[in-house]
Design a protein around this motif. Structure first.
Motif, PDB file in Angstrom:
ATOM      1  N   ASP A 100     -38.385 -17.669   0.215  1.00 47.02           N
ATOM      2  CA  ASP A 100     -38.831 -19.187   0.375  1.00 47.02           C
ATOM      3  C   ASP A 100     -37.813 -19.447   0.389  1.00 47.02           C
ATOM      4  O   ASP A 100     -36.089 -19.207  -0.986  1.00 47.02           O
ATOM      5  N   PRO A 101     -36.517 -19.845   1.291  1.00 49.48           N
ATOM      6  CA  PRO A 101     -34.777 -20.131   0.961  1.00 49.48           C
ATOM      7  C   PRO A 101     -34.576 -21.655  -0.236  1.00 49.48           C
ATOM      8  O   PRO A 101     -33.704 -21.028  -0.663  1.00 49.48           O
ATOM      9  N   SER A 102     -35.450 -21.840  -1.003  1.00 47.20           N
ATOM     10  CA  SER A 102     -35.081 -23.310  -1.622  1.00 47.20           C
ATOM     11  C   SER A 102     -34.643 -22.444  -2.712  1.00 47.20           C
ATOM     12  O   SER A 102     -34.205 -23.295  -3.872  1.00 47.20           O
ATOM     13  N   LEU A 103     -34.749 -21.064  -3.137  1.00 49.79           N
ATOM     14  CA  LEU A 103     -34.894 -19.957  -4.384  1.00 49.79           C
ATOM     15  C   LEU A 103     -33.713 -19.870  -4.043  1.00 49.79           C
ATOM     16  O   LEU A 103     -32.838 -18.432  -4.791  1.00 49.79           O
ATOM     17  N   LEU A 104     -32.836 -19.520  -2.664  1.00 52.22           N
ATOM     18  CA  LEU A 104     -31.881 -18.722  -2.423  1.00 52.22           C
ATOM     19  C   LEU A 104     -30.241 -19.138  -3.195  1.00 52.22           C
ATOM     20  O   LEU A 104     -30.115 -20.271  -3.078  1.00 52.22           O
ATOM     21  N   PRO A 105     -29.587 -18.924  -4.236  1.00 51.94           N
ATOM     22  CA  PRO A 105     -29.079 -19.108  -4.631  1.00 51.94           C
ATOM     23  C   PRO A 105     -27.382 -19.071  -4.027  1.00 51.94           C
ATOM     24  O   PRO A 105     -27.062 -17.934  -2.751  1.00 51.94           O
ATOM     25  N   HIS A 151     -37.439  -9.723   3.507  1.00 48.25           N
ATOM     26  CA  HIS A 151     -36.904  -8.102   3.824  1.00 48.25           C
ATOM     27  C   HIS A 151     -36.397  -7.998   2.832  1.00 48.25           C
ATOM     28  O   HIS A 151     -36.093  -6.927   3.180  1.00 48.25           O
ATOM     29  N   HIS A 152     -35.824  -8.830   1.984  1.00 44.79           N
ATOM     30  CA  HIS A 152     -35.369  -8.477   0.552  1.00 44.79           C
ATOM     31  C   HIS A 152     -35.970  -8.786  -0.503  1.00 44.79           C
ATOM     32  O   HIS A 152     -35.985  -9.865  -1.417  1.00 44.79           O
ATOM     33  N   PRO A 153     -37.363  -8.102  -0.780  1.00 47.31           N
ATOM     34  CA  PRO A 153     -38.087  -8.654  -1.675  1.00 47.31           C
ATOM     35  C   PRO A 153     -38.289  -7.998  -3.414  1.00 47.31           C
ATOM     36  O   PRO A 153     -37.827  -8.657  -4.005  1.00 47.31           O
ATOM     37  N   GLN A 154     -36.623  -7.266  -2.890  1.00 51.82           N
ATOM     38  CA  GLN A 154     -35.894  -6.840  -4.392  1.00 51.82           C
ATOM     39  C   GLN A 154     -34.900  -8.102  -5.327  1.00 51.82           C
ATOM     40  O   GLN A 154     -34.490  -8.101  -5.926  1.00 51.82           O
ATOM     41  N   ALA A 155     -34.811  -9.077  -3.894  1.00 52.50           N
ATOM     42  CA  ALA A 155     -33.668  -9.553  -4.284  1.00 52.50           C
ATOM     43  C   ALA A 155     -34.723 -10.918  -4.650  1.00 52.50           C
ATOM     44  O   ALA A 155     -34.254 -12.148  -5.950  1.00 52.50           O
ATOM     45  N   GLU A 156     -35.947 -11.638  -3.734  1.00 50.43           N
ATOM     46  CA  GLU A 156     -36.859 -12.607  -4.423  1.00 50.43           C
ATOM     47  C   GLU A 156     -37.385 -12.037  -5.313  1.00 50.43           C
ATOM     48  O   GLU A 156     -37.885 -13.607  -6.577  1.00 50.43           O
ATOM     49  N   ARG A 157     -37.826 -10.882  -5.847  1.00 53.30           N
ATOM     50  CA  ARG A 157     -38.951 -10.980  -6.979  1.00 53.30           C
ATOM     51  C   ARG A 157     -38.183  -9.738  -7.117  1.00 53.30           C
ATOM     52  O   ARG A 157     -39.068  -8.733  -7.134  1.00 53.30           O
ATOM     53  N   PRO A 158     -37.737  -9.392  -8.151  1.00 45.00           N
ATOM     54  CA  PRO A 158     -36.502  -8.183  -8.289  1.00 45.00           C
ATOM     55  C   PRO A 158     -37.898  -7.436  -9.609  1.00 45.00           C
ATOM     56  O   PRO A 158     -37.882  -6.395  -9.774  1.00 45.00           O
ATOM     57  N   GLU A 159     -38.355  -8.169 -10.221  1.00 44.74           N
ATOM     58  CA  GLU A 159     -39.462  -7.918 -11.262  1.00 44.74           C
ATOM     59  C   GLU A 159     -40.392  -7.284 -11.134  1.00 44.74           C
ATOM     60  O   GLU A 159     -40.569  -6.035 -11.822  1.00 44.74           O
ATOM     61  N   ILE A 160     -41.053  -8.052 -10.202  1.00 40.25           N
ATOM     62  CA  ILE A 160     -41.933  -6.376  -9.180  1.00 40.25           C
ATOM     63  C   ILE A 160     -41.739  -5.671  -8.639  1.00 40.25           C
ATOM     64  O   ILE A 160     -41.837  -4.853  -8.359  1.00 40.25           O
ATOM     65  N   SER A 203     -31.575 -17.108   5.307  1.00 37.73           N
ATOM     66  CA  SER A 203     -33.295 -17.769   4.968  1.00 37.73           C
ATOM     67  C   SER A 203     -34.118 -17.410   5.978  1.00 37.73           C
ATOM     68  O   SER A 203     -35.201 -17.444   5.685  1.00 37.73           O
ATOM     69  N   GLY A 204     -33.203 -16.660   7.479  1.00 36.97           N
ATOM     70  CA  GLY A 204     -34.499 -16.917   8.264  1.00 36.97           C
ATOM     71  C   GLY A 204     -34.959 -15.424   8.443  1.00 36.97           C
ATOM     72  O   GLY A 204     -35.898 -15.312   9.160  1.00 36.97           O
ATOM     73  N   LEU A 205     -34.465 -14.524   7.887  1.00 44.59           N
ATOM     74  CA  LEU A 205     -34.762 -12.607   7.780  1.00 44.59           C
ATOM     75  C   LEU A 205     -35.250 -12.386   6.055  1.00 44.59           C
ATOM     76  O   LEU A 205     -35.996 -11.496   6.191  1.00 44.59           O
ATOM     77  N   GLU A 206     -34.596 -12.626   5.129  1.00 43.22           N
ATOM     78  CA  GLU A 206     -34.428 -11.994   3.830  1.00 43.22           C
ATOM     79  C   GLU A 206     -35.021 -12.703   2.844  1.00 43.22           C
ATOM     80  O   GLU A 206     -35.718 -11.982   1.675  1.00 43.22           O
ATOM     81  N   TRP A 207     -35.573 -13.759   2.929  1.00 42.10           N
ATOM     82  CA  TRP A 207     -36.279 -14.543   1.820  1.00 42.10           C
ATOM     83  C   TRP A 207     -37.399 -15.026   1.825  1.00 42.10           C
ATOM     84  O   TRP A 207     -37.271 -15.988   3.411  1.00 42.10           O
ATOM     85  N   GLY A 223     -41.635  -6.424   2.042  1.00 42.66           N
ATOM     86  CA  GLY A 223     -42.054  -7.631   1.982  1.00 42.66           C
ATOM     87  C   GLY A 223     -43.249  -8.413   2.705  1.00 42.66           C
ATOM     88  O   GLY A 223     -43.770  -7.501   4.173  1.00 42.66           O
ATOM     89  N   ARG A 224     -44.268  -9.204   2.421  1.00 41.27           N
ATOM     90  CA  ARG A 224     -44.879  -9.598   2.982  1.00 41.27           C
ATOM     91  C   ARG A 224     -45.488 -10.519   4.082  1.00 41.27           C
ATOM     92  O   ARG A 224     -46.156 -10.320   5.536  1.00 41.27           O
ATOM     93  N   HIS A 225     -43.736 -11.410   4.206  1.00 40.93           N
ATOM     94  CA  HIS A 225     -43.469 -11.701   5.363  1.00 40.93           C
ATOM     95  C   HIS A 225     -42.254 -11.633   6.122  1.00 40.93           C
ATOM     96  O   HIS A 225     -41.324 -11.962   6.783  1.00 40.93           O
ATOM     97  N   ASP A 226     -42.187 -10.208   5.979  1.00 46.70           N
ATOM     98  CA  ASP A 226     -41.117  -9.569   6.449  1.00 46.70           C
ATOM     99  C   ASP A 226     -40.967  -9.531   8.615  1.00 46.70           C
ATOM    100  O   ASP A 226     -42.098  -9.817   8.691  1.00 46.70           O
ATOM    101  N   PRO A 227     -39.762 -10.350   8.594  1.00 41.04           N
ATOM    102  CA  PRO A 227     -39.882 -10.936  10.261  1.00 41.04           C
ATOM    103  C   PRO A 227     -39.443  -9.003  10.897  1.00 41.04           C
ATOM    104  O   PRO A 227     -39.774  -9.524  12.567  1.00 41.04           O
ATOM    105  N   PHE A 228     -39.188  -8.157  10.190  1.00 41.74           N
ATOM    106  CA  PHE A 228     -38.055  -6.961  10.951  1.00 41.74           C
ATOM    107  C   PHE A 228     -40.078  -6.627  11.452  1.00 41.74           C
ATOM    108  O   PHE A 228     -40.121  -5.615  12.347  1.00 41.74           O
ATOM    109  N   ALA A 229     -41.070  -6.302  10.873  1.00 43.27           N
ATOM    110  CA  ALA A 229     -42.335  -5.421  11.205  1.00 43.27           C
ATOM    111  C   ALA A 229     -43.233  -5.848   9.587  1.00 43.27           C
ATOM    112  O   ALA A 229     -43.113  -6.241   8.955  1.00 43.27           O
TER     113      ALA A 229
END
Length: 293
Positions: free
Chosen positions: A180-185, A261-270, A174-178, A230-236
């Motif tokens: 919107d944590p509410s969408l995290l399965p 940090h993981h746009p491929q998981a949160e918005r895989p279609e894009i 939730s803090g690093l990769e997504w 990812g627009r909101h990647d906390p690493f950079a």
């Protein structure tokens, strides 16, 4: 198949040269290597599960880097981590013999892909890099929003104290990769937690690797490379991504909104559409290029 279902699938693993790998997709499709990130529980079948499921026409070669998934902690103890992983990957590609291959790589995996492309250009076609930081200061830039120690701090917190548990994994994702944590399965949290507590993962957690700066070799990467961020990647921030794309000789950039940090998981279609277009052929790859002259 949903991303969660793909994450939970049990692959058949081979270990010809000491690193685990498996195949997915169409046997007749173009070979694309999948390389995962470096977070706890990351492995090839999980990081890009949703993207792979959306592009079954490709021939996906999913590779677990040393210390992740089914691969031992190190394939070559005489080399630094990134160099050892690139060396092991080169050996795998030589053994399997698919010819030059495209790569879709996340974070740590992208750094390995760049190292391989610089040292063994005959093995690499085109590269899509998602959230990769191969150098703390691309192009010598020191004014970028970046936190190169964040990964080490997060790993120490996750494995520290009373050790890993599902609640700590949810907090990490939730803090690093997504974004919107509410969408995290829930299934994603459980799958990553289980993968982070295997004997291999625990051994890797107690074998810290020093950071490696690929700045000296980035100019040798001849392969076209699309930096996806990812627009909101906390690493950079996106400024880092733009500097990296400018540093790579044939670099391009795509920033994905509402992702971390993981746009491929949160918005895989894009991410699937971007990767598919960039990797499809040279003419489409050229469409992404920006004239920086």
């Amino acid at each position: 198949m949903s991303g969660t279902e793909a994450e939970l699938a049990e692959p058949t693993i081979g270990t010809e040269v000491g690193i685990a790998h498996d195949w997915a997709g169409s046997a007749a499709g173009p070979v694309t290597v999948v390389l995962h990130g470096g977070g706890p529980g990351c492995h090839a079948a999980s990081d890009f599960a949703a993207v792979v499921a959306r592009r079954p026409g490709r021939r996906w070669l999913r590779v677990d880097l040393p210390g992740y998934g089914g691969s031992p902690v190190t394939a070559d103890p005489g080399l630094p981590r990134i160099a050892a992983a690139a060396h092991a990957l080169a050996g795998l590609l030589e053994e399997l013999g698919p010819g030059p291959v495209d790569m879709l790589a996340q974070s740590l995996g992208g750094t390995v892909a760049l190292r391989l492309a610089a040292e063994r250009p005959e093995l690499v076609g085109r590269i899509v890099l998602v959230g990769s930081q191969p150098t703390p200061a691309p192009g010598g830039r020191t004014d970028l929003r970046t936190d190169p120690a964040l990964g080490a701090r997060a790993r120490a917190e996750y494995y520290g104290g009373d050790g890993p548990d599902p609640a700590k994994m949810r907090a990490l994702l939730s803090g690093l990769e997504w974004f919107d944590p509410s969408l995290l399965p829930k299934a994603t949290v459980q799958a990553r937690y289980r993968a982070s507590t295997t004997a291999t993962a625990l051994a890797a957690a107690t074998t810290p690797a020093p950071a490696e700066d690929l700045a000296p070799v980035l100019g040798a990467v001849a392969a076209p490379a699309l930096v996806v961020w990812g627009r909101h990647d906390p690493f950079a921030g996106p400024d880092y991504a733009a500097a990296l794309a400018d540093t790579l000789p044939r670099g391009d950039l795509a920033v994905v909104g509402r992702t971390a940090h993981h746009p491929q998981a949160e918005r895989p279609e894009i991410v699937a559409a971007l990767a598919d277009a960039f990797l499809a052929d040279a003419s489409l790859a050229e469409a992404f290029r920006t004239d920086r002259s």
